[in-house]
Design an enzyme around this catalytic site. Structure first.
Site, mmCIF file in Angstrom:
data_model
loop_
_atom_site.group_PDB
_atom_site.id
_atom_site.type_symbol
_atom_site.label_atom_id
_atom_site.label_comp_id
_atom_site.label_asym_id
_atom_site.label_seq_id
_atom_site.Cartn_x
_atom_site.Cartn_y
_atom_site.Cartn_z
ATOM 1 N N ASP A 40 10.538 2.431 -13.847
ATOM 2 C CA ASP A 40 9.178 2.955 -13.678
ATOM 3 C C ASP A 40 8.178 1.882 -14.108
ATOM 4 O OD1 ASP A 40 6.755 4.317 -13.999
ATOM 5 O OD2 ASP A 40 7.746 6.147 -14.668
ATOM 6 N N HIS A 60 -7.689 8.595 -4.098
ATOM 7 C CA HIS A 60 -8.502 7.448 -3.689
ATOM 8 C C HIS A 60 -9.271 6.877 -4.892
ATOM 9 C CE1 HIS A 60 -7.895 9.223 0.444
ATOM 10 N NE2 HIS A 60 -7.822 7.948 0.750
ATOM 11 N N VAL A 84 -6.565 19.882 13.959
ATOM 12 C CA VAL A 84 -7.767 19.052 13.785
ATOM 13 C C VAL A 84 -8.650 19.718 12.722
ATOM 14 C CG1 VAL A 84 -9.844 18.171 14.925
ATOM 15 C CG2 VAL A 84 -7.671 18.288 16.182
ATOM 16 N N TYR A 85 -8.840 19.022 11.591
ATOM 17 C CA TYR A 85 -9.645 19.608 10.515
ATOM 18 C C TYR A 85 -11.130 19.497 10.873
ATOM 19 C CZ TYR A 85 -5.366 19.239 7.621
ATOM 20 O OH TYR A 85 -4.086 19.329 7.113
ATOM 21 N N VAL A 87 -13.115 17.987 1.398
ATOM 22 C CA VAL A 87 -14.568 17.837 1.374
ATOM 23 C C VAL A 87 -14.846 16.426 1.889
ATOM 24 C CG1 VAL A 87 -16.636 17.810 -0.060
ATOM 25 C CG2 VAL A 87 -14.786 19.440 -0.550
ATOM 26 N N SER A 145 -10.950 11.548 -2.937
ATOM 27 C CA SER A 145 -9.917 12.369 -3.599
ATOM 28 C C SER A 145 -9.588 11.694 -4.933
ATOM 29 C CB SER A 145 -8.646 12.448 -2.744
ATOM 30 O OG SER A 145 -7.958 11.204 -2.779
ATOM 31 N N ARG A 159 9.055 9.014 -5.421
ATOM 32 C CA ARG A 159 8.663 9.613 -4.156
ATOM 33 C C ARG A 159 9.711 10.594 -3.643
ATOM 34 N NH1 ARG A 159 6.005 9.319 0.690
ATOM 35 N NH2 ARG A 159 6.576 11.380 1.457
HETATM 36 P P1 NAD Z 1 5.497 5.819 -0.417
HETATM 37 O O1 NAD Z 1 5.287 7.043 -1.230
HETATM 38 O O2 NAD Z 1 6.326 5.929 0.811
HETATM 39 O O3 NAD Z 1 6.129 4.669 -1.329
HETATM 40 C C1 NAD Z 1 5.733 4.426 -2.650
HETATM 41 C C2 NAD Z 1 6.975 3.990 -3.430
HETATM 42 O O4 NAD Z 1 6.592 3.680 -4.770
HETATM 43 C C3 NAD Z 1 8.020 5.096 -3.496
HETATM 44 O O5 NAD Z 1 9.295 4.601 -3.149
HETATM 45 C C4 NAD Z 1 7.970 5.542 -4.957
HETATM 46 O O6 NAD Z 1 9.217 6.015 -5.431
HETATM 47 C C5 NAD Z 1 7.511 4.273 -5.667
HETATM 48 N N1 NAD Z 1 6.808 4.545 -6.928
HETATM 49 C C6 NAD Z 1 5.740 5.351 -7.120
HETATM 50 N N2 NAD Z 1 5.389 5.345 -8.418
HETATM 51 C C7 NAD Z 1 6.258 4.508 -9.054
HETATM 52 C C8 NAD Z 1 6.397 4.087 -10.383
HETATM 53 N N3 NAD Z 1 5.609 4.543 -11.364
HETATM 54 N N4 NAD Z 1 7.386 3.200 -10.682
HETATM 55 C C9 NAD Z 1 8.219 2.731 -9.710
HETATM 56 N N5 NAD Z 1 8.128 3.110 -8.417
HETATM 57 C C10 NAD Z 1 7.149 3.998 -8.101
HETATM 58 O O7 NAD Z 1 4.060 5.238 -0.064
HETATM 59 P P2 NAD Z 1 3.636 4.217 1.087
HETATM 60 O O8 NAD Z 1 3.119 4.990 2.220
HETATM 61 O O9 NAD Z 1 4.698 3.213 1.286
HETATM 62 O O10 NAD Z 1 2.397 3.502 0.393
HETATM 63 C C11 NAD Z 1 2.617 2.340 -0.401
HETATM 64 C C12 NAD Z 1 1.298 1.868 -0.977
HETATM 65 O O11 NAD Z 1 0.405 1.570 0.088
HETATM 66 C C13 NAD Z 1 0.601 2.910 -1.849
HETATM 67 O O12 NAD Z 1 -0.006 2.260 -2.944
HETATM 68 C C14 NAD Z 1 -0.444 3.490 -0.928
HETATM 69 O O13 NAD Z 1 -1.543 3.949 -1.666
HETATM 70 C C15 NAD Z 1 -0.814 2.304 -0.067
HETATM 71 N N6 NAD Z 1 -1.314 2.715 1.253
HETATM 72 C C16 NAD Z 1 -0.513 3.428 2.108
HETATM 73 C C17 NAD Z 1 -1.014 3.813 3.346
HETATM 74 C C18 NAD Z 1 -0.211 4.627 4.316
HETATM 75 O O14 NAD Z 1 -0.760 5.014 5.372
HETATM 76 N N7 NAD Z 1 1.065 4.898 4.059
HETATM 77 C C19 NAD Z 1 -2.307 3.436 3.699
HETATM 78 C C20 NAD Z 1 -3.098 2.707 2.810
HETATM 79 C C21 NAD Z 1 -2.579 2.339 1.589
HETATM 80 N N1 USQ Z 2 -6.549 15.262 9.165
HETATM 81 C C1 USQ Z 2 -6.674 16.242 10.139
HETATM 82 N N2 USQ Z 2 -5.592 17.019 10.408
HETATM 83 C C2 USQ Z 2 -4.402 16.881 9.760
HETATM 84 C C3 USQ Z 2 -4.276 15.877 8.775
HETATM 85 C C4 USQ Z 2 -5.378 15.087 8.495
HETATM 86 O O1 USQ Z 2 -7.734 16.407 10.750
HETATM 87 O O2 USQ Z 2 -3.458 17.628 10.059
HETATM 88 C C5 USQ Z 2 -7.694 14.384 8.868
HETATM 89 C C6 USQ Z 2 -8.112 14.377 7.407
HETATM 90 O O3 USQ Z 2 -8.985 15.439 7.127
HETATM 91 C C7 USQ Z 2 -8.741 12.996 7.272
HETATM 92 C C8 USQ Z 2 -7.986 12.148 8.278
HETATM 93 O O4 USQ Z 2 -7.297 13.061 9.141
HETATM 94 O O5 USQ Z 2 -10.080 13.042 7.661
HETATM 95 C C9 USQ Z 2 -6.976 11.204 7.663
HETATM 96 O O6 USQ Z 2 -6.092 11.952 6.831
HETATM 97 P P1 USQ Z 2 -4.624 11.400 6.481
HETATM 98 O O7 USQ Z 2 -3.906 12.454 5.716
HETATM 99 O O8 USQ Z 2 -3.977 10.858 7.695
HETATM 100 O O9 USQ Z 2 -4.958 10.126 5.585
HETATM 101 P P2 USQ Z 2 -5.514 9.986 4.106
HETATM 102 O O10 USQ Z 2 -5.517 11.249 3.363
HETATM 103 O O11 USQ Z 2 -6.797 9.238 4.198
HETATM 104 O O12 USQ Z 2 -4.414 9.078 3.401
HETATM 105 C C10 USQ Z 2 -3.601 8.130 4.099
HETATM 106 C C11 USQ Z 2 -2.482 7.721 3.158
HETATM 107 C C12 USQ Z 2 -3.091 7.030 1.947
HETATM 108 C C13 USQ Z 2 -3.977 5.886 2.382
HETATM 109 C C14 USQ Z 2 -5.030 6.348 3.379
HETATM 110 C C15 USQ Z 2 -5.770 5.190 4.000
HETATM 111 O O13 USQ Z 2 -1.713 8.854 2.763
HETATM 112 O O14 USQ Z 2 -2.044 6.534 1.115
HETATM 113 O O15 USQ Z 2 -4.625 5.341 1.259
HETATM 114 O O16 USQ Z 2 -4.375 7.019 4.481
HETATM 115 S S1 USQ Z 2 -7.463 5.548 4.272
HETATM 116 O O17 USQ Z 2 -7.534 6.772 5.095
HETATM 117 O O18 USQ Z 2 -8.032 4.427 4.934
HETATM 118 O O19 USQ Z 2 -8.046 5.800 2.974
#
Ligand code: NAD
Ligand code: USQ
Length: 405
Positions: A74, A182, A254-255, A327, A179, A35
């Protein structure tokens, strides 16, 4: 419990590792710092000045006396991952270690491929490592609410009862992800269900909504423990972005119409949900699914809440509707069930109570670090990213094999 946090240098992983360590669990972190490399690749950085992981862990140990073991490597490298599982012998593994940005996965073909390889191979390796070495270990895997998309029916927690031509069954809820990121989570979910069924593994798939906030009790102990706050167009999530935009008088992006509705939760609830999942493991052979969010909002509702909060702080917050680079439906039905974690004891924090303290004040505090060129969207779902200012290079996922620190 012995709990291994994969992705423990990241946003959710860091807060979770500290929370579990503070509660007396024996915690280890696995991370390859991918990351931090993706940030370098994109030329972006978190608003908050996060420290190197070694420093964070040292400060945590000095403050609490608790040691968090670090395994640098990794999870797509099976030799490394299996050596780590063999060495640490976890009772629970929490898998955060994936590429988590939808826009990142939509930059171009290479980023879509690297996202899916990283995520799907990492999870598959973990399933095989658990089968071989630690079959009773509880896998807690971060999925996403975005796996379901926005169907015109209520969203259940993972499975739905279906009646078809007079026959009934309980089947995985239909998935309509938006996406390639996702989609990688959907592939993971299928692989987990299959592995639990054929090998008797125990797993919890946490379909998490969008997480907000930086502060947890543990992170707040010292500036050196500070967590990420991403606001750039690729890794920044909508609430963080709006707060940062408000802090520098940039119109809120706002998208489209802003009717896109999603589930949200406070990072303090993320760490508690994970703890609850650890303490209440799935049964052998069970792949259960919890929808992990506490409230749902449309993008426009969030923008209006931030405008009101900003006004209280003396800011002049404007909204800007812009063409949606994604989309996705801009107006739709959304009603997702989320009672299973509440049933286990989750007591939610609500956005209305924490918007100013947990988000706006952090955006204001670090306002000098905001780079306004990171705010407008360049990644477009319909075509290869228009690289106007920044150069997106080929992602190199480092393979730091087997180094045990
Ligand atoms: P982040 O990018 O901050 O953290 C992910 C961590 O995983 C990083 O430190 C990265 O270096 C490590 N990583 C990635 N690939 C790796 C690999 N191949 N080997 C070892 N380490 C690896 O992300 P986050 O926001 O903390 O999200 C964590 C998890 O939660 C993700 O799976 C994400 O999809 C899920 N999630 C996050 C959100 C959110 O809003 N942040 C929402 C829903 C789900
Ligand atoms: N959006 C805007 N304006 C912006 C940014 C985003 O309108 O400047 C909209 C997007 O179009 C989308 C919504 O806000 O409709 C959410 O977007 P986001 O970037 O906040 O969230 P998303 O892409 O869905 O991804 C984030 C995390 C991902 C996690 C996901 C949970 O990055 O790791 O899986 O939230 S969820 O949305 O429930 O799938």
């Amino acid at each position: 419990m012995k709990i291994c946090v994969l992705g423990g240098d990241g946003y959710c992983g860091w807060a979770t590792a500290l929370h579990l360590s503070a509660r007396g669990h024996s915690v280890s972190i696995v991370d390859n710092f991918a990351r931090r490399q993706w940030d370098y690749e994109l030329g972006v950085q978190t608003l908050t000045p996060i420290r190197p992981l070694s420093e964070r862990l040292r400060v945590w140990q000095q403050l609490t006396g608790n040691v968090i073991e670090l395994f640098t490597g990794d999870v797509t490298d099976y030799e490394f991952l299996s050596a780590t599982i063999r060495e640490f012998e976890p009772e629970a593994v929490i898998h955060f270690a994936e590429q988590r940005s939808a826009p990142y996965s939509m930059i171009d073909r290479k980023h879509a491929v690297s996202t899916q390889v990283n995520n799907v191979v990492g999870t598959l390796n973990l399933l095989f490592a658990l089968r071989e070495l630690q079959p009773d270990c509880h896998l807690i895997k971060l999925g996403t609410m975005g796996e379901y998309g926005t169907p015109n029916i209520d969203i259940e927690e993972g499975y739905i009862k279906i009646e078809h031509n007079g026959r009934h069954d309980v089947l995985p809820f239909p998935k309509q992800p938006g996406s390639f990121y996702h989609l990688s989570k959907v592939h993971d979910s299928h692989n987990m269900i299959f592995a639990c069924k054929i090998w008797g593994l125990r797993a919890t798939d946490l379909n998490q909504g969008v997480v907000y906030g930086t502060m947890t009790d543990e992170v707040a102990l010292d500036e050196a423990l500070i967590n990420r706050f991403d606001y750039d167009e690729v890794f920044g999530t909508v609430l963080n972005r709006f707060c940062v935009q408000a802090a520098i008088d940039h119109p809120l992006t706002v998208y489209g119409k802003g009717g896109q509705t999603r589930g949200f939760l406070d990072i303090r609830d993320t760490v508690r949900c994970i703890e609850l999942a650890c303490l209440n493991p799935a049964e052998p052979g069970e792949c259960r699914v919890y929808n992990q969010f506490t409230e749902q909002f449309s993008v426009l509702e969030l923008a209006k809440m931030i405008a009101i909060a900003g006004n209280k702080l003396g800011l002049n917050v404007q909204l800007q509707h812009m063409p949606d680079p994604r989309v996705e439906k801009e107006e739709h039905y959304y009603n997702a069930k989320h009672s299973k974690l509440i049933d286990l004891g989750l007591r939610p924090h609500y956005l209305s109570d924490s918007l100013i303290d947990s988000l706006m004040n952090v955006a204001m505090q670090y306002r000098d670090r905001i780079d306004a060129s990171m705010l407008l969207p360049q990644v477009d779902w319909r075509k290869t990213a228009n690289i106007r200012k920044r150069q997106y290079s080929t992602p190199e996922i480092p393979v730091l094999t087997g180094s045990l620190i």
